[in-house]
Structures are given as C-alpha cells and as structure tokens.
Design a protein around this motif. Structure first.
Motif, PDB file in Angstrom:
ATOM      1  N   ARG A  88       0.835  -1.200   0.000  1.00 35.29           N
ATOM      2  CA  ARG A  88       0.000   0.000   0.000  1.00 35.29           C
ATOM      3  C   ARG A  88       0.869   1.249   0.000  1.00 35.29           C
ATOM      4  O   ARG A  88       1.763   1.396   0.827  1.00 35.29           O
ATOM      5  CB  ARG A  88      -0.900  -0.008   1.245  1.00 35.29           C
ATOM      6  CG  ARG A  88      -1.763   1.246   1.398  1.00 35.29           C
ATOM      7  CD  ARG A  88      -2.739   1.113   2.535  1.00 35.29           C
ATOM      8  NE  ARG A  88      -2.057   0.911   3.807  1.00 35.29           N
ATOM      9  CZ  ARG A  88      -1.625   1.896   4.599  1.00 35.29           C
ATOM     10  NH1 ARG A  88      -1.770   3.169   4.229  1.00 35.29           N
ATOM     11  NH2 ARG A  88      -1.046   1.629   5.751  1.00 35.29           N
ATOM     12  N   SER A 112       1.529   4.592   1.140  1.00 32.64           N
ATOM     13  CA  SER A 112       0.999   5.312   2.305  1.00 32.64           C
ATOM     14  C   SER A 112       1.421   6.772   2.357  1.00 32.64           C
ATOM     15  O   SER A 112       0.738   7.599   2.970  1.00 32.64           O
ATOM     16  CB  SER A 112       1.450   4.625   3.600  1.00 32.64           C
ATOM     17  OG  SER A 112       2.857   4.733   3.758  1.00 32.64           O
ATOM     18  N   GLU A 138     -11.875   3.109  -2.341  1.00 30.04           N
ATOM     19  CA  GLU A 138     -10.727   2.796  -1.499  1.00 30.04           C
ATOM     20  C   GLU A 138      -9.519   2.301  -2.296  1.00 30.04           C
ATOM     21  O   GLU A 138      -8.475   2.021  -1.709  1.00 30.04           O
ATOM     22  CB  GLU A 138     -11.123   1.738  -0.463  1.00 30.04           C
ATOM     23  CG  GLU A 138     -12.220   2.208   0.486  1.00 30.04           C
ATOM     24  CD  GLU A 138     -12.614   1.124   1.467  1.00 30.04           C
ATOM     25  OE1 GLU A 138     -12.026   0.034   1.381  1.00 30.04           O
ATOM     26  OE2 GLU A 138     -13.489   1.374   2.308  1.00 30.04           O
ATOM     27  N   ILE A 139      -9.653   2.180  -3.609  1.00 33.93           N
ATOM     28  CA  ILE A 139      -8.560   1.643  -4.424  1.00 33.93           C
ATOM     29  C   ILE A 139      -7.893   2.781  -5.189  1.00 33.93           C
ATOM     30  O   ILE A 139      -8.552   3.545  -5.884  1.00 33.93           O
ATOM     31  CB  ILE A 139      -9.082   0.588  -5.411  1.00 33.93           C
ATOM     32  CG1 ILE A 139      -9.770  -0.552  -4.664  1.00 33.93           C
ATOM     33  CG2 ILE A 139      -7.931   0.041  -6.261  1.00 33.93           C
ATOM     34  CD1 ILE A 139     -10.417  -1.561  -5.576  1.00 33.93           C
ATOM     35  N   TYR A 152      -6.521  -5.692  -2.002  1.00 31.42           N
ATOM     36  CA  TYR A 152      -5.481  -4.702  -1.744  1.00 31.42           C
ATOM     37  C   TYR A 152      -6.042  -3.299  -1.933  1.00 31.42           C
ATOM     38  O   TYR A 152      -7.177  -3.122  -2.373  1.00 31.42           O
ATOM     39  CB  TYR A 152      -4.267  -4.954  -2.644  1.00 31.42           C
ATOM     40  CG  TYR A 152      -3.674  -6.326  -2.426  1.00 31.42           C
ATOM     41  CD1 TYR A 152      -2.934  -6.608  -1.275  1.00 31.42           C
ATOM     42  CD2 TYR A 152      -3.887  -7.356  -3.345  1.00 31.42           C
ATOM     43  CE1 TYR A 152      -2.413  -7.884  -1.044  1.00 31.42           C
ATOM     44  CE2 TYR A 152      -3.367  -8.632  -3.119  1.00 31.42           C
ATOM     45  CZ  TYR A 152      -2.640  -8.886  -1.969  1.00 31.42           C
ATOM     46  OH  TYR A 152      -2.139 -10.135  -1.736  1.00 31.42           O
ATOM     47  N   GLN A 153      -5.250  -2.305  -1.597  1.00 32.85           N
ATOM     48  CA  GLN A 153      -5.712  -0.920  -1.642  1.00 32.85           C
ATOM     49  C   GLN A 153      -5.156  -0.137  -2.824  1.00 32.85           C
ATOM     50  O   GLN A 153      -5.542   1.011  -3.038  1.00 32.85           O
ATOM     51  CB  GLN A 153      -5.363  -0.217  -0.324  1.00 32.85           C
ATOM     52  CG  GLN A 153      -6.142  -0.778   0.851  1.00 32.85           C
ATOM     53  CD  GLN A 153      -5.643  -0.249   2.177  1.00 32.85           C
ATOM     54  OE1 GLN A 153      -4.604  -0.656   2.685  1.00 32.85           O
ATOM     55  NE2 GLN A 153      -6.391   0.676   2.743  1.00 32.85           N
ATOM     56  N   ASP A 154      -4.243  -0.727  -3.569  1.00 33.01           N
ATOM     57  CA  ASP A 154      -3.645  -0.082  -4.730  1.00 33.01           C
ATOM     58  C   ASP A 154      -3.570  -1.077  -5.876  1.00 33.01           C
ATOM     59  O   ASP A 154      -3.468  -2.291  -5.667  1.00 33.01           O
ATOM     60  CB  ASP A 154      -2.229   0.412  -4.435  1.00 33.01           C
ATOM     61  CG  ASP A 154      -2.161   1.376  -3.277  1.00 33.01           C
ATOM     62  OD1 ASP A 154      -2.532   2.539  -3.455  1.00 33.01           O
ATOM     63  OD2 ASP A 154      -1.742   0.954  -2.184  1.00 33.01           O
ATOM     64  N   ASN A 205      -0.631  -6.486  -6.345  1.00 30.78           N
ATOM     65  CA  ASN A 205      -1.198  -5.175  -6.683  1.00 30.78           C
ATOM     66  C   ASN A 205      -0.385  -4.399  -7.730  1.00 30.78           C
ATOM     67  O   ASN A 205      -0.394  -3.178  -7.736  1.00 30.78           O
ATOM     68  CB  ASN A 205      -1.439  -4.311  -5.427  1.00 30.78           C
ATOM     69  CG  ASN A 205      -0.201  -3.790  -4.735  1.00 30.78           C
ATOM     70  OD1 ASN A 205       0.277  -4.397  -3.799  1.00 30.78           O
ATOM     71  ND2 ASN A 205       0.297  -2.645  -5.137  1.00 30.78           N
TER      72      ASN A 205
END
Length: 653
Positions: A154, A156, A194-195, A232-234, A250
């Motif tokens: 991620r 950040s 959120e992605i 995942y976030q990305d 990701n």
C-alpha cells in the motif's frame, strides 16, 4: 569497503516480531526499510531494522554480490558468519533484540537499464531476509529526479524535495520480499473509492495511461463482483524497458513496447489483474500442483472471449484443442504435475487444459453453483495457501455432490479421451422421430458429459448424454425429422481431436522434441538468419538434425530457403501451397503434411534480411497453418479448412 566497478552501498536494519521460542519457521517478521537508489550511478543504500525474539542467532539470506560492511545488535558491534547465500548473526541472548546490518556490493547489470531505471526483484537477494512463514514491511524508497519508484504494498506516503522523491509502501502480510521498480516515469492516477489506480509509464507511452486506468478499473469491478472484494488498496501498471509481462501483488510490470498493443490492454491486463485473487490473494501450494494459472486463464482470457459471443468462445476452445493435438505424447503430463510455465508444452497443460477443466466443471454443476463455489473458495482461503483438494472441497460443499471422480480423472491422468461416432441412424417411432447413435471412446475411460446437436428443418434440438463406458448407444427423440446429428459440435469437451477436425498448424512442428532441418539456400547471411530463427522457433530443448536435400524425409522437418527454391521443393514433393497473395510478400511460412501424415514446415524468404524479420514474431503464430510477411509485419494468416467432420452425420432426406 570500495572496489573497482559499479558499486552498491547498502545499510540494512531488520526486525522479527511474534517469534516462536522453538522454531524460526514460525516467526512473523517485520522489516522497516529505508532504501535510496541512484539508477544512473547504480548505487543503493538501505537501512532496515530486525527485531528478534526467542533465539540466540539470526540466519539471513541475501545475494553473494553483497559485502557485509557493518553489523550491530542493540547498537553494539556484532559479527556475521558469512556463508554462501547469506550469513548468520550470533546474538548475546534469547530475548528481544534489534539487529542492524550494513551491506554493499556491485549491482548486477541485468537489474539495471541505464537511464531507463532499475528493477530490484524481491527474489534477487537485494533484501536480506530471515526464515519465516510470512513477513510484513514498511519500505521507504528515495530516488533522484526525474525518477519515480513503485513497489508492491500500500502506498501510504509521498514526499518531494528539490532533487528527489520518496514513496513509502506498507505490507501487513507478505510471503516474499518486495520488488522495487524505478524509472523516469510519468505518473497518472485515478481514485476509485478505497482503491488507488496508477500508471507509471515512460513519457513516450504516457498517452495510454487513461486507457489502462479505465481498463484496470473495469477489471477490478468485474472480479470483485464475481469473486469477492479486491484484497489490496492499490493497483499499479508499470512500464518496463524489458520485453516482459509480469504480475506482482497489486502491480503489473509490462514491457513498454507492448503497452500500446490492444491485446495487452485486453486479455493480458485482465489476466494480471485477476492474479491478485488467484495466486497473490489465495496462494498456490506448489507441492500439489498449480491451479491458479488455469483458473485465471478461464476467468480472464476465456471470459473476455465469451463476452464477444459464442463463436469467439468456441474458437478459443478449439484453439486449445488444436494446441493439445500438436503436443507429442512424450511431452504430455498430468495436470497435478504442472508447477509453472517453462515452455509451450507446459503452457498447453497448465493454462489451456486446466482452463478447459473449469469450463467442463461449470457445465457439470451449473453457472450459479460454479460462481458460488469460487466465492466460497475465496472466502475460506484468502491470504492462505490452497491446493487442488481445497478447490474440490469448495465445489463439493456448494454443489452438494461428490466430485472426486471429476477431479481424479482430469488431474491424475495425462493425455485426453478420444471419442468416435461409430453409428448413427434415424427412424420413425410411434409418436416421434428417434435418432439412435453409438459413441465409443479409446484409451482410458472417462466419464464425459457430451453435448449432442440435432438439426431439423424447424431448428436445433440440443441434448447432453453421459458417456462413462467404452461404448454406449443413445437415443434422442424429436418431433421433426432430423437432418443432421453432431457430437460435441462446439468443442465443449476436452478431448483429442480426430484427424478431420485438426488441420496442420505450426505447433505441429515447433512442439516436436526432435526435428530434421533442411536448408536449401547457400551459406552466409541467409544461413545465419536461419539459425537464429530455428533457435527461436524450436527452443533449447529441441534436437534439430541437419539433413541433405537428397535424403528422404522420415520425421517432422523444417525446410528453409529462398522463395523460388521453396516453391520448387514443394511442387517436387507434392506439398500444397498456402492461399497467399505473393504480391508484396517478402517471406512466408506454412505447415502441411506428407502422405504418411508427417508434418513439414516450409519457410521461404526473399533474402537473409527478410528471414531475420521473422525471428521475433513467427513463434507467436503457432496456431496458424500459414502466415505471410511484408518486412516484419504479418499480412496474411489462416488455417487449412476442415473438409469433413468425423463426429457429424447427415441423414438421408
């Protein structure tokens, strides 16, 4: 310590958390990494912390091209016993301690590409790692302008100075060290709830960013709906100076030369996106084979073909069967033995055959049950290892059926069934017409769900029959008199194609483990180009034997020569020529068969330069019977027509 040559200066400090008192393999390891990279100077500096509990030594794995500069435990100097592939730090006690490590070394040239940047693959050994079942990390990468860095995990935080940029990536759960990609990238971004979606593209292909962001978003939405929430976030698409297409957690790493090509934005990108569920979301237990490549091929590559319509889906299934028909028996393997793609033969089994397996399984249990089974599999095994038995249990739980017979016959056996239509007739019954037909299977006996199509003047009658014995006779009734009966007309069963169903294709030759080679042209540039092309077509594990023009062709053969010589050779040996327009052609390749069914591949070219132009692209046309070129561009291609279908019979009117 400095020596001559390109240098890498590394400062590493590392940490282990939640450590078992008895077994290092049970540790959960956290790394806090500070990485500075100058791609042009090829210099790396790393700082990392390892927190160690419950052990009096710490074994680390790292590359042999790294030198140990400094080691400390809780700030005090310590020793590292250097060994091949790493080293061991002795610790003064067994409670919680912090190990710091400084390394330096010459970065291998294969990991850098000059002004285009550098790539530090996680498995290359740049990252000293302790033995553990899983790890987490916080990685901060700093690079000078105009470079940008991206890694799995991620994203950040990002910061900029007048001379550099920094980015921090966090992974709370990982099975391998992070890979880091650095280049003079232009970054484009699209936020999707959120992605975070990003492209890191070289400037000359930056114009394709919007297309890749839109496609990535569409695929993420699609698979999230079909399977479960994106884990995942990305998601990043990163261009590579190398001609590769690789998937990471990701992240997709794509050769900049193929970024503009439509196939990359289509099935290839979808394939890499989906791997975040299958392979990088549910991890493969390779001890029991690899299910992920075939499932990903089915849900991405095949599903996109199916979106185009039934004919496109049918064509892909037929292509898979033609590939398998070209595979020599000695290169076959059971599905359970497939681990990774090493050559075309392993891809035909591990990607195509496995994808076909899932297609048949969906036909067996139904679309809704199939989808629900995969959703259960995802929920039960996310962020854990899974094997074929776990997949089977998910399908059995949702379907309420024992599917052991299905998985056993398709995983444990190599090869494929062969079915034959041995008899078919139609007669008038008391209230309907009755089509009676017999299907026989050779070799190992499979339990097969076989589609049957009956054509009448008012339309089609479609039924399925269960073939589970060596030979069975079936009856299908219809109100209207049948005109034609076809067995598996849309190629929904994985099977060996019969001779009339499978035309000669290029892979009939390139998959052979041993071939003869006949060169009809003089030595020099043409012969040199021929050698390069043969190496690319046949691969390193193929035995190629040169033969004389006057020798009898006794096995699979490749014949190369100038255009006139090849045409004369074909005419003298009764080999058919492809339906190509010679106007503007500089080269052509085609496969035909001798009377004894031996495949022969003929490659003609105007000169050595025209032959060299085939080296890069001709191997990609393995499913074609023929292809012609103008320079390095393929301008015509196709397969020989099927004249008769041995699994179809037309009834007398």
């Amino acid at each position: 310590m400095m020596r001559g040559g390109v240098r890498v200066a590394f400062a590493v400090a590392c940490g282990v958390a939640s450590v078992s008192l008895s077994m290092a393999a049970e540790r959960t390891v956290h790394y806090n990494v500070r990485l500075d990279v100058d791609p042009e100077a090829r210099v790396i500096e790393v700082q990392n912390r390892i927190t160690v509990n419950g052990t009096d030594s710490l074994a680390l794995r790292f590359a042999d091209w790294l030198d140990v500069e400094e080691v400390a435990v809780d700030g005090a100097p310590a020793n590292l016993d250097r060994r091949r592939g790493g080293g061991v730090v002795s610790l003064p006690r067994a409670d919680r301690q912090i190990v710091s490590l400084t390394l330096s070394g010459d970065i291998p040239e294969i990991m850098t590409s000059g002004l285009d940047g550098a790539v530090l693959f996680g498995n290359s050994g740049w990252f000293p790692i302790a033995q553990a079942e899983e790890l987490s990390y916080e990685l901060r990468v700093t690079v000078p302008h105009p470079y940008q860095a991206v890694s799995s995990g991620r994203l950040s935080e990002e910061t900029e100075t007048a001379s550099s940029s920094s980015a921090t990536f966090i992974a709370n759960f990982a099975l391998e060290p992070p890979s880091v990609f650095i280049g003079p990238y232009s970054v484009a971004e699209r936020d999707k709830s959120e992605i975070r979606l990003r492209t890191y593209f070289h400037e000359d292909i930056h114009e394709f960013s919007d297309q890749y962001l839109a496609k990535s978003e569409a695929y993420l939405n699609r698979f999230s709906t079909e399977i479960g929430r994106y884990p995942y976030q990305d998601f990043h698409v990163v261009s590579s100076p190398l001609p590769v297409g690789l998937g990471f957690v990701n992240l997709a790493y794509v050769g900049r030369m193929i970024v503009p090509l439509p196939f990359m934005q289509g099935r290839s990108l979808a394939h890499e996106v989906l791997h975040n569920w299958w392979g990088n979301g549910v991890f493969v237990d390779y001890r029991e084979g690899n299910w992920a490549e075939g499932l990903t091929t089915y849900m991405a590559d095949y599903a996109l073909a199916a979106d185009e319509g039934p004919e496109a889906a049918k064509q892909m299934r037929l292509d898979w069967l033609r590939d398998f028909a070209a595979l020599p028996p000695e290169r076959e393997m059971p599905v359970i033995e497939f681990r990774s793609k090493r050559h075309d033969a392993s891809q035909i089994v591990g990607y195509n055959k496995v994808a076909f397996l899932f297609h048949m399984l969906k036909g067996e249990i139904g679309d809704e049950v199939f989808a629900g089974s995969l959703q259960k599999f995802w929920t039960d095994h996310k962020f854990s290892h899974a094997d074929w038995s776990d997949l089977r249990h998910s399908f059995e739980a949702v379907s309420g059926r024992d599917l052991g017979w299905f998985f056993d016959q398709w995983l444990e056996r190599k090869g494929a069934p062969e079915i034959q239509l041995s008899m078919a007739k139609v007669q008038r019954g008391s209230s309907a017409y009755v089509s009676e037909f017999t299907i026989r299977q050779t070799g190992s006996i499979y339990s097969l769900n076989i589609p049957i199509e009956i054509e009448t003047k008012d339309g089609l009658v479609n039924e399925n029959v269960r073939l589970s014995e060596r030979e069975q006779t079936f009856e299908i009734q219809s109100d209207i008199k049948p005109l034609r009966l076809s067995v598996d007309p849309a190629f929904d069963v994985f099977r060996r194609l019969l001779p009339g169903e499978s035309p000669a294709i290029i892979r009939d030759v390139t998959l052979e483990p041993a071939v003869d080679v006949l060169l009809l042209s003089e030595q020099g540039t043409f012969a040199e180009a021929a050698q390069r092309l043969l190496a690319r077509l046949l691969g390193n594990d193929t035995v190629a034997t040169p033969i004389s023009e006057h020798e009898k062709i006794e096995k699979t053969t490749v014949v190369l020569g100038r255009s006139a010589a090849i045409k004369e050779f074909a005419e003298e040996n009764g080999l058919k020529l492809p339906p190509l327009d010679d106007t503007g052609n500089t080269a052509a390749a085609w496969v035909t068969r001798l009377k004894n069914d031996l495949p022969v591949m003929l490659i003609s070219a105007r000169d050595g330069d025209a032959l060299s132009a085939l080296v890069r692209s001709l191997p990609h046309y393995g499913r074609q019977s023929y292809v012609s070129y103008a320079g390095n561009k393929a301008i015509e291609r196709g397969t020989w027509p099927i004249e008769t279908n041995p699994l179809e019979i037309t009834f007398p009117h």
